[in-house]
Design an enzyme around this catalytic site. Structure first.
Site, PDB file in Angstrom:
ATOM      1  N   SER A  95       0.853  -1.073   0.017  1.00  0.00           N
ATOM      2  CA  SER A  95       0.191   0.097   0.052  1.00  0.00           C
ATOM      3  C   SER A  95       1.049   1.121  -0.164  1.00  0.00           C
ATOM      4  O   SER A  95       2.076   1.253   0.191  1.00  0.00           O
ATOM      5  CB  SER A  95      -0.851  -0.082   1.244  1.00  0.00           C
ATOM      6  OG  SER A  95      -0.250   0.231   2.356  1.00  0.00           O
ATOM      7  N   ASP A 123      -1.183  -1.630  -3.814  1.00  0.00           N
ATOM      8  CA  ASP A 123      -2.562  -1.544  -3.355  1.00  0.00           C
ATOM      9  C   ASP A 123      -3.203  -0.163  -2.987  1.00  0.00           C
ATOM     10  O   ASP A 123      -2.325   0.407  -2.539  1.00  0.00           O
ATOM     11  CB  ASP A 123      -2.508  -2.594  -1.966  1.00  0.00           C
ATOM     12  CG  ASP A 123      -4.018  -2.640  -1.448  1.00  0.00           C
ATOM     13  OD1 ASP A 123      -4.932  -2.928  -2.277  1.00  0.00           O
ATOM     14  OD2 ASP A 123      -4.069  -2.866  -0.292  1.00  0.00           O
ATOM     15  N   HIS A 163     -13.167  -2.917   4.926  1.00  0.00           N
ATOM     16  CA  HIS A 163     -11.915  -2.987   5.363  1.00  0.00           C
ATOM     17  C   HIS A 163     -11.722  -3.057   6.784  1.00  0.00           C
ATOM     18  O   HIS A 163     -12.560  -2.677   7.545  1.00  0.00           O
ATOM     19  CB  HIS A 163     -10.895  -1.826   4.644  1.00  0.00           C
ATOM     20  CG  HIS A 163     -10.448  -1.995   3.278  1.00  0.00           C
ATOM     21  ND1 HIS A 163     -11.388  -1.170   2.496  1.00  0.00           N
ATOM     22  CD2 HIS A 163      -9.835  -2.686   2.768  1.00  0.00           C
ATOM     23  CE1 HIS A 163     -10.807  -1.398   1.285  1.00  0.00           C
ATOM     24  NE2 HIS A 163      -9.771  -2.263   1.469  1.00  0.00           N
ATOM     25  N   GLY A 204     -11.102  -6.368   1.605  1.00  0.00           N
ATOM     26  CA  GLY A 204     -11.731  -6.484   2.782  1.00  0.00           C
ATOM     27  C   GLY A 204     -11.822  -8.208   2.990  1.00  0.00           C
ATOM     28  O   GLY A 204     -13.061  -8.326   3.554  1.00  0.00           O
TER      29      GLY A 204
HETATM   30  O1  G3H Z   1      -6.808  -1.716   2.137  1.00  0.00           O
HETATM   31  C1  G3H Z   1      -6.189  -1.372   2.809  1.00  0.00           C
HETATM   32  C2  G3H Z   1      -5.031  -2.102   3.251  1.00  0.00           C
HETATM   33  O2  G3H Z   1      -5.289  -2.845   4.405  1.00  0.00           O
HETATM   34  C3  G3H Z   1      -3.804  -1.397   3.517  1.00  0.00           C
HETATM   35  O3  G3H Z   1      -3.659  -0.792   4.746  1.00  0.00           O
HETATM   36  O4  G3H Z   1      -3.058   1.458   3.777  1.00  0.00           O
HETATM   37  O5  G3H Z   1      -2.866   0.694   6.284  1.00  0.00           O
HETATM   38  O6  G3H Z   1      -1.444  -0.125   4.706  1.00  0.00           O
HETATM   39  P1  G3H Z   1      -2.591   0.405   5.005  1.00  0.00           P
HETATM   40  P1  13P Z   2      -8.805  -6.644   5.057  1.00  0.00           P
HETATM   41  O1  13P Z   2      -8.942  -5.376   5.789  1.00  0.00           O
HETATM   42  O2  13P Z   2      -9.963  -7.403   5.141  1.00  0.00           O
HETATM   43  O3  13P Z   2      -7.741  -7.524   5.658  1.00  0.00           O
HETATM   44  O4  13P Z   2      -8.604  -6.080   3.498  1.00  0.00           O
HETATM   45  C1  13P Z   2      -7.387  -5.800   3.073  1.00  0.00           C
HETATM   46  C2  13P Z   2      -7.468  -5.245   1.631  1.00  0.00           C
HETATM   47  O5  13P Z   2      -8.493  -5.070   1.157  1.00  0.00           O
HETATM   48  C3  13P Z   2      -6.537  -4.457   1.041  1.00  0.00           C
HETATM   49  O6  13P Z   2      -6.630  -3.858  -0.128  1.00  0.00           O
HETATM   50 ZN    ZN Z   3      -8.586  -2.823   0.087  1.00  0.00          ZN
END
Ligand code: G3H
Ligand code: 13P
Ligand code: ZN
Length: 334
Positions: free
Chosen positions: A62, A95, A193, A225
């Site tokens: 991410s 991501d 999420h 998610g």
């Molecule tokens: O969907 C989001 C992912 O869980 C990534 O989370 O942006 O805190 O790394 P983050």
């Molecule tokens: P979760 O929060 O369910 O792990 O989903 C992660 C996600 O969608 C990352 O893009």
């Molecule tokens: Zn996501």
């Protein structure tokens, strides 16, 4: 050039492949786990888990993960893992990117695919932004995931309340894919999420998945998610001093079902964080005199690998490595 159609990656990589190559093999049969990583212990656990279960996978970064230490450090860890685990077959994915981060990843030449997340914009603006990213990515044979509809929960740059969250409209999905030229579509199909997905017995909207898949046959759908937020994990965290009240995730049998219906990429981050949290809380509770980071780090790598092995069984990706390797090599020799 359609993303990834002609290109096999030549980055002195053992087996970093295009995301399209993974999707072509998986579609309708199983889903690839797309696992978020932030640090070295996660990278090691992830690769061990995928090799132990003989599964292809997607490693995703991410914007927040790339900024946490330094994107170059994270990317270097993936390059190193590619050497340490020469049998692994995987794709590298951005991501939830914004436009600027997508371009940075496309230009770096390291990523197999990027996600442009403009789902919070209007339908037409989402298409316009996605189209710009697609044009730039396809020039380099990189594929693009876009998002339509809005998941609830918290992500890096957007907070979506339960009221704002909305499922993907299948008719719009068809138009969106045609006009934007994206290669895969993240659909809002009932998940959100984070660790608090459902307040009751809600689950995935299979009617919506079915409708989208029938309008876009063979087109890879992505489920964000997708953490299961295992109840025993939450219980152990709470028993070791945590306060995760009412946490809940996606039922695993629902994930398995979706994985044969056109959902080809299943995003999981929260469950990995829960493993980390449980291991570290228990380790410091049980050994309060310890201040060394390595003992819990070692336990985490083993426990995270076990989690990945289990999840790949749920997704159906476990045991697919050899068949994928054979189809990649026959395509290369054709
Ligand atoms: O969907 C989001 C992912 O869980 C990534 O989370 O942006 O805190 O790394 P983050
Ligand atoms: P979760 O929060 O369910 O792990 O989903 C992660 C996600 O969608 C990352 O893009
Ligand atoms: Zn996501």
């Amino acid at each position: 050039m359609r993303a990834g159609s002609e290109r096999t990656f030549n980055r002195d990589s053992a087996m970093i492949v295009t995301t399209k190559q993974l999707f072509d093999h998986a579609y309708g049969k199983y889903a690839c786990g797309a696992y978020n990583i932030n640090n070295a212990e996660q990278v090691m656990g992830l690769f061990h888990g995928n090799i132990n279960s003989q599964a292809p996978f997607i490693i995703q970064l991410s914007k927040g993960a790339r900024a946490y230490t330094d994107k170059r450090l994270l990317e270097a860890m993936i390059r190193a893992a590619d050497e340490i685990f020469p049998d692994a077959i995987f794709a590298v994915h951005l991501d939830h990117g914004d436009e600027e981060t997508c371009y940075d990843c496309i230009d770096s030449g390291f990523y197999s695919s990027v996600m442009i997340d403009a789902s919070h914009e209007s339908f037409d603006e989402n298409i316009a932004i996605t189209r710009r990213v697609v044009d730039r990515a396809h020039e380099k044979g990189i594929s693009v995931e876009a998002e339509l509809g809005m998941l609830g929960g918290v992500e890096e740059h957007v907070v979506v309340s339960e009221e704002e969250a909305c499922l993907t409209n299948p008719e719009e999905a068809e138009e969106f894919v045609t006009r934007s030229g994206c290669d895969s579509l993240a659909c809002a199909i009932g998940t959100s999420h984070g660790a608090y997905k459902f307040s009751g017995s809600q689950g995935l909207h299979f009617d919506v998945i079915e409708d989208i898949a029938s309008r876009l046959p063979g087109f890879p759908l992505v489920m964000h998610g997708s953490s299961s937020v295992p109840p025993d994990e939450v219980e152990r965290i709470n028993a070791a001093g945590g306060a995760l009240k009412g946490a809940s995730g996606v039922q695993e049998d629902q994930i398995t079902r979706a994985s044969t219906m056109g959902v080809t990429k299943v995003n999981i981050d929260t469950d990995g964080r829960l493993v980390w949290c449980r291991v570290h809380r228990e380790a410091f509770r049980d050994d309060p005199e310890n201040f060394d980071l390595r003992p819990p780090g070692k336990i985490f790598m083993v426990e995270y690998a076990k989690y990945i092995e289990h999840k790949n069984q749920v997704l159906g990706s476990a045991g697919q490595l050899e068949s994928l390797r054979e189809s990649l090599s026959s395509a290369a020799n054709a």
